[in-house]
Design a protein around this motif. Structure first.
Motif, PDB file in Angstrom:
ATOM      1  N   ARG A   1       0.833  -1.212   0.000  1.00 11.56           N
ATOM      2  CA  ARG A   1       0.000   0.000   0.000  1.00 11.56           C
ATOM      3  C   ARG A   1       0.866   1.261   0.000  1.00 11.56           C
ATOM      4  NH1 ARG A   1      -2.693  -3.135   3.715  1.00 11.56           N
ATOM      5  NH2 ARG A   1      -1.903  -1.920   5.469  1.00 11.56           N
ATOM      6  N   MET A   2       1.950   1.222   0.775  1.00  9.55           N
ATOM      7  CA  MET A   2       2.852   2.378   0.840  1.00  9.55           C
ATOM      8  C   MET A   2       3.484   2.650  -0.527  1.00  9.55           C
ATOM      9  SD  MET A   2       4.725   1.615   4.487  1.00  9.55           S
ATOM     10  CE  MET A   2       5.721   3.091   4.574  1.00  9.55           C
ATOM     11  N   ILE A   3       3.940   1.600  -1.191  1.00 10.39           N
ATOM     12  CA  ILE A   3       4.563   1.751  -2.506  1.00 10.39           C
ATOM     13  C   ILE A   3       3.547   2.303  -3.506  1.00 10.39           C
ATOM     14  CG2 ILE A   3       5.520   0.460  -4.464  1.00 10.39           C
ATOM     15  CD1 ILE A   3       6.892  -1.374  -2.335  1.00 10.39           C
ATOM     16  N   ALA A   4       2.331   1.781  -3.473  1.00  8.38           N
ATOM     17  CA  ALA A   4       1.290   2.198  -4.420  1.00  8.38           C
ATOM     18  C   ALA A   4       0.919   3.669  -4.262  1.00  8.38           C
ATOM     19  CB  ALA A   4       0.055   1.320  -4.258  1.00  8.38           C
ATOM     20  N   THR A   5       0.950   4.195  -3.049  1.00  5.04           N
ATOM     21  CA  THR A   5       0.515   5.579  -2.830  1.00  5.04           C
ATOM     22  C   THR A   5       1.648   6.597  -2.911  1.00  5.04           C
ATOM     23  OG1 THR A   5       0.712   5.355  -0.425  1.00  5.04           O
ATOM     24  CG2 THR A   5      -1.451   4.891  -1.410  1.00  5.04           C
ATOM     25  N   PHE A   6       2.888   6.180  -2.703  1.00  8.00           N
ATOM     26  CA  PHE A   6       3.977   7.164  -2.621  1.00  8.00           C
ATOM     27  C   PHE A   6       4.192   7.908  -3.936  1.00  8.00           C
ATOM     28  CE2 PHE A   6       8.292   8.805  -2.506  1.00  8.00           C
ATOM     29  CZ  PHE A   6       8.308   9.433  -1.272  1.00  8.00           C
ATOM     30  N   ALA A   7       4.091   7.227  -5.057  1.00 11.81           N
ATOM     31  CA  ALA A   7       4.342   7.876  -6.348  1.00 11.81           C
ATOM     32  C   ALA A   7       3.395   9.047  -6.578  1.00 11.81           C
ATOM     33  CB  ALA A   7       4.226   6.863  -7.481  1.00 11.81           C
ATOM     34  N   ASP A   8       2.134   8.890  -6.185  1.00 14.83           N
ATOM     35  CA  ASP A   8       1.139   9.952  -6.372  1.00 14.83           C
ATOM     36  C   ASP A   8       1.119  10.946  -5.229  1.00 14.83           C
ATOM     37  OD1 ASP A   8       0.291   8.868  -8.790  1.00 14.83           O
ATOM     38  OD2 ASP A   8      -1.171   7.578  -7.803  1.00 14.83           O
ATOM     39  N   GLN A   9       1.514  10.500  -4.058  1.00 13.23           N
ATOM     40  CA  GLN A   9       1.433  11.350  -2.866  1.00 13.23           C
ATOM     41  C   GLN A   9       2.673  11.122  -2.007  1.00 13.23           C
ATOM     42  OE1 GLN A   9      -1.839  10.475  -0.261  1.00 13.23           O
ATOM     43  NE2 GLN A   9      -1.815  12.514   0.622  1.00 13.23           N
ATOM     44  N   PRO A  10       3.805  11.771  -2.370  1.00 10.89           N
ATOM     45  CA  PRO A  10       5.038  11.563  -1.592  1.00 10.89           C
ATOM     46  C   PRO A  10       5.034  12.356  -0.283  1.00 10.89           C
ATOM     47  CG  PRO A  10       5.452  13.057  -3.401  1.00 10.89           C
ATOM     48  CD  PRO A  10       4.018  12.608  -3.527  1.00 10.89           C
ATOM     49  N   THR A  11       4.268  11.833   0.682  1.00  6.16           N
ATOM     50  CA  THR A  11       4.131  12.541   1.961  1.00  6.16           C
ATOM     51  C   THR A  11       4.445  11.662   3.176  1.00  6.16           C
ATOM     52  OG1 THR A  11       1.764  12.021   2.089  1.00  6.16           O
ATOM     53  CG2 THR A  11       2.378  14.115   1.028  1.00  6.16           C
ATOM     54  N   TYR A  12       4.583  10.353   2.974  1.00  7.00           N
ATOM     55  CA  TYR A  12       4.888   9.430   4.078  1.00  7.00           C
ATOM     56  C   TYR A  12       6.142   8.659   3.682  1.00  7.00           C
ATOM     57  CZ  TYR A  12       3.993   6.554   8.179  1.00  7.00           C
ATOM     58  OH  TYR A  12       4.090   5.946   9.407  1.00  7.00           O
ATOM     59  N   PHE A  13       7.213   8.863   4.421  1.00  8.45           N
ATOM     60  CA  PHE A  13       8.545   8.444   4.020  1.00  8.45           C
ATOM     61  C   PHE A  13       9.104   7.290   4.859  1.00  8.45           C
ATOM     62  CE2 PHE A  13       7.969  12.770   2.729  1.00  8.45           C
ATOM     63  CZ  PHE A  13       8.627  12.891   1.519  1.00  8.45           C
ATOM     64  N   ILE A  14       9.970   6.514   4.232  1.00 10.43           N
ATOM     65  CA  ILE A  14      10.808   5.549   4.937  1.00 10.43           C
ATOM     66  C   ILE A  14      12.025   6.320   5.428  1.00 10.43           C
ATOM     67  CG2 ILE A  14      12.249   3.478   4.693  1.00 10.43           C
ATOM     68  CD1 ILE A  14       9.207   2.956   4.558  1.00 10.43           C
ATOM     69  N   TRP A  15      12.415   6.076   6.669  1.00 11.18           N
ATOM     70  CA  TRP A  15      13.581   6.741   7.244  1.00 11.18           C
ATOM     71  C   TRP A  15      14.751   5.770   7.174  1.00 11.18           C
ATOM     72  CZ3 TRP A  15      11.294   8.812  12.477  1.00 11.18           C
ATOM     73  CH2 TRP A  15      10.196   9.637  12.206  1.00 11.18           C
ATOM     74  N   GLU A  16      15.737   6.090   6.363  1.00 13.37           N
ATOM     75  CA  GLU A  16      16.904   5.225   6.181  1.00 13.37           C
ATOM     76  C   GLU A  16      18.100   5.807   6.910  1.00 13.37           C
ATOM     77  OE1 GLU A  16      19.758   4.341   2.492  1.00 13.37           O
ATOM     78  OE2 GLU A  16      17.677   3.701   2.144  1.00 13.37           O
ATOM     79  N   HIS A  17      18.793   4.945   7.637  1.00 16.96           N
ATOM     80  CA  HIS A  17      20.004   5.324   8.368  1.00 16.96           C
ATOM     81  C   HIS A  17      21.014   4.200   8.201  1.00 16.96           C
ATOM     82  CE1 HIS A  17      22.523   7.018  11.496  1.00 16.96           C
ATOM     83  NE2 HIS A  17      22.492   5.868  12.146  1.00 16.96           N
ATOM     84  N   ALA A  18      22.203   4.533   7.759  1.00 15.98           N
ATOM     85  CA  ALA A  18      23.268   3.535   7.558  1.00 15.98           C
ATOM     86  C   ALA A  18      22.799   2.376   6.673  1.00 15.98           C
ATOM     87  CB  ALA A  18      23.787   3.035   8.908  1.00 15.98           C
TER      88      ALA A  18
END
Length: 165
Positions: free
Chosen positions: A52-69
């Motif tokens: 669901r996150m992948i499907a919505t991010f392209a149209d609505q880039p408002t909820y992000f994965i936080w990557e560290h190292a």
């Protein structure tokens, strides 16, 4: 694809390869203690959420994965119209990473959406979440009892808002 860079984090869209890292977060009882659902017991539950996150991010880039190292350690942003939320793996609590991430995301939301204000909902027992929101400028707008029933337990809500600058 929208990517935000902070001093210690890359805030980016979800990827299929995030599954194991996200399951480590959403399957952790400590991280999910004040969430609106139980910890993910099965990888399939996390997979469905990631899809669901992948499907919505392209149209609505408002909820992000936080990557560290090179690892996904959290997620956050706007998940409903004008409502923000966040989650961070407990191994990274109390290091200022959630403040760093949400500060960048809030600036992004102000510049890319027409949100008149941002809102949040936190469990009153979650002092860390309430403190983070207050440090970001959110102010309490109300309280309600018995708003979520998860795992046989009722929780209450504190509602907060951050006005558009």
């Amino acid at each position: 694809m929208t990517t935000l860079i902070t001093a210690r984090l890359t805030l980016r869209g979800p990827r299929p390869g995030d599954l194991d890292d996200l399951h480590a977060i959403y399957g952790d009882r400590r991280a999910m203690r004040y969430w609106s659902s139980l910890p993910h017991g099965e990888l399939d539950t996390t997979q469905a959420m990631l899809d669901r996150m992948i499907a919505t991010f392209a149209d609505q880039p408002t909820y992000f994965i936080w990557e560290h190292a090179g690892r996904a350690i959290g997620a956050g942003g706007m998940h409903d119209p004008w409502e923000v939320g966040f989650i961070l793996h407990p191994d990274h609590w109390r290091n200022g990473l959630a403040h760093e991430a949400m500060s960048a995301i809030i600036l992004h939301l102000w510049t890319t959406t027409e949100a008149p204000a941002l809102t949040a909902d936190t469990d009153p027992r979650n002092a860390a979440s309430f403190g983070l929101l207050a440090s970001l400028g959110f102010v309490e707008t109300g309280r309600a009892r018995n708003t979520f029933f998860v795992g046989g337990e009722w929780s209450d809500s504190i509602y907060l808002a951050l006005a558009r600058p």
